[in-house]
Design an enzyme around this catalytic site. Structure first.
Site, PDB file in Angstrom:
ATOM      1  N   SER A   1       0.838  -1.197   0.000  1.00 22.79           N
ATOM      2  CA  SER A   1       0.000   0.000   0.000  1.00 22.79           C
ATOM      3  C   SER A   1       0.883   1.261   0.000  1.00 22.79           C
ATOM      4  CB  SER A   1      -0.965  -0.046   1.192  1.00 22.79           C
ATOM      5  OG  SER A   1      -1.989   0.909   1.058  1.00 22.79           O
TER       6      SER A   1
ATOM      7  N   ASP B   1      -9.050  -4.955  -5.629  1.00 19.92           N
ATOM      8  CA  ASP B   1      -8.601  -3.947  -4.662  1.00 19.92           C
ATOM      9  C   ASP B   1      -9.519  -2.733  -4.735  1.00 19.92           C
ATOM     10  OD1 ASP B   1      -7.276  -2.148  -3.056  1.00 19.92           O
ATOM     11  OD2 ASP B   1      -5.365  -2.267  -4.117  1.00 19.92           O
TER      12      ASP B   1
ATOM     13  N   HIS C   1      -7.412  -5.661  -1.168  1.00 21.06           N
ATOM     14  CA  HIS C   1      -6.248  -4.804  -0.904  1.00 21.06           C
ATOM     15  C   HIS C   1      -5.255  -5.457   0.049  1.00 21.06           C
ATOM     16  CE1 HIS C   1      -4.026  -1.081  -0.865  1.00 21.06           C
ATOM     17  NE2 HIS C   1      -4.128  -0.971   0.449  1.00 21.06           N
TER      18      HIS C   1
END
Length: 472
Positions: A283, A377, A411
């Site tokens: 991320s 995601d 994610h």
């Protein structure tokens, strides 16, 4: 805790009686009722007066969190219907649970590697690890994390009679430890200069291939991925970059000089095999790793999990260079009927207008790249970022990066067997945010990505250094 030798699982002599169905999603089960006290480390069922069933784990008493755990129940009646329930509590005391409905074989044995789960539980089909990857929190919007890697998660397993909506008679129960530190792995807190980190070193004299591990906007110092990765022969530095000790409390501005200190620390360490190190980022940690690879020397390989190729969330500075954060439009936020926020369309396109200033100059990098992509995601458009990063590199004469896409993955692609987190609080948004993913597909993605990441670093961390000067 005393170690108990694992007993071999004997082969089921007849087929499991079942019908192949697929349950569309987890079904809640009533709260746990009080059971007899747990026997720490026990792998056999706790014996009650009428109990004949026994639970067998392999490995018997403890296993690494990211390795498969074989589960079987012996001593049941022929074709007996039972419900298996797993549970664990995290370090905040929050409860995670999953349950599966099964039918024993003709000989009274239930081996989860051979007997599919029937409809009506948290999962269905042949899922030997379903009772772990399907764990869900009792508290809404809560994600399973490990804060102290020196202590295990204690997984509790109960076997109940029947397939009722409420638990039937308790037939057996057992406990198993899921650990993070392999025997001999050393955990070394690092407080050198400005660096706030923890170094994990494999057993032996080394030197070992070195990796710096960065997480996302949650801040702090997550150690569990670095710790698990060190179990496979890497020297891994879990690096905090905000929200920890005397580091900045908020994510407003980052200076690459801090991360450069960490790279130099690893390159000079006697237990780290040069001439370069690897970077692993998830991320926000992903775009930080891409910036490090683009501006700093000594980087050989960079793996990014659902990251952005643009600088996101905070100003980035290095010497006289400033990269602004990618713009965003909160009007593009969507909210579903449950009040969960979908932010996948919020960020601007880094290929257009002034937002092009936020695109990280990947062409300056002298390392190999791996992009791990969850195609569901919902934090941002990870696949778009990976593809555009690839185009950018090739347009500048660089080698095409590896891109591995996982359909149905969200994610939070974690190490294997962490349960999928569909939604949780986002520090920057201040509300519950959906992360995307379908539990089964996400679980498979985590296993695949974990192997891809290890193979990538094993391939590339024994090459030549990635450059000798800063690339400004």
């Amino acid at each position: 805790m005393g170690q108990v030798a694992a007993l071999p699982l004997r082969q089921v002599s007849s087929r499991c009686w079942q019908r192949q169905h697929y349950w569309p999603g987890p079904k809640p089960w009533p709260p746990q009722r009080r059971s007899p006290p747990w026997i720490p480390g026990a792998f056999l069922a706790c014996s009650l007066s009428s109990m004949a069933a026994a639970i067998r784990f392999s490995p018997a008493a403890r296993s690494l969190f990211d390795e498969p755990l074989a589960i079987a129940v012996q001593g049941l009646g022929p074709r007996q219907q039972v419900t298996l329930r797993t549970s664990l509590r995290d370090e905040a005391g929050e409860l995670f649970e999953a349950h599966g409905r099964y039918q024993a074989a003709d000989d009274g044995e239930l081996d989860l590697a051979r007997c599919p789960a029937l409809p009506g539980g948290s999962f269905s089909g042949l899922e030997p690890m379903g009772l772990l990857w399907a764990l869900q929190p009792r508290k809404p919007f809560w994600r399973l994390v490990k804060k102290d890697v020196q202590t295990p998660f204690r997984l509790q397993l109960e076997v109940f009679e029947g397939h009722g909506d409420t638990p039937g008679q308790l037939l057996a129960q057992a406990e198993h430890e899921r650990v993070f530190l392999r025997d001999g792995v050393r955990r070394v807190p690092v407080r050198e200069g400005r660096i706030r980190a923890t170094l994990f070193l494999p057993p032996g004299n080394g030197p070992f291939p070195g990796i710096i591990d960065l997480y996302g906007t949650g801040g702090g110092l997550p150690e569990y991925r670095a710790c698990l990765l060190a179990n496979y022969g890497f020297a891994v530095l879990a690096l905090a970059f905000y929200g920890y000790e005397d580091l900045p409390k908020e994510m407003k501005e980052f200076h690459l000089e801090y991360f450069e200190e960490a790279v130099n620390y690893m390159l000079k360490h006697t237990q780290v095999k040069g001439p370069g190190v690897g970077l692993l980022g998830f991320s926000k940690g992903g775009d930080l790793c891409l910036s490090m690879a683009s501006f700093l020397k000594g980087i050989t390989a960079t793996a990014v999990i659902n990251g952005s190729v643009a600088n996101v969330g905070a100003v980035l500075r290095y010497k006289d260079i400033t990269i602004p954060p990618l713009g965003a439009d909160r009007k593009r936020i969507k909210i579903n009927k449950s009040g969960i926020v979908d932010i996948v369309d919020v960020l601007n396109n880094p290929l257009e207008g002034p937002d092009r200033q936020s695109f990280i100059p990947l062409e300056k990098a002298e390392c190999r790249f791996l992009f791990i992509v969850g195609q569901d995601d919902h934090n941002w458009k990870s696949e778009f970022f990976a593809v555009e990063g690839s185009k950018h590199l090739q347009a500048h004469g660089k080698e095409k990066p590896e891109i591995v896409c996982y359909p149905g993955a969200g994610h939070y692609i974690e190490p294997p067997f962490f349960p999928m987190c569909a939604a949780s609080m986002h520090l920057l948004v201040g509300k519950p945010v959906m992360w995307g993913g379908e539990p089964k597909a996400h679980s498979e993605a985590q296993k695949g990505a974990w192997q891809q990441i290890q193979a990538f670093f094993h391939r590339h961390l024994n090459g030549k250094p990635s450059g000798t000067t800063n690339k400004l």
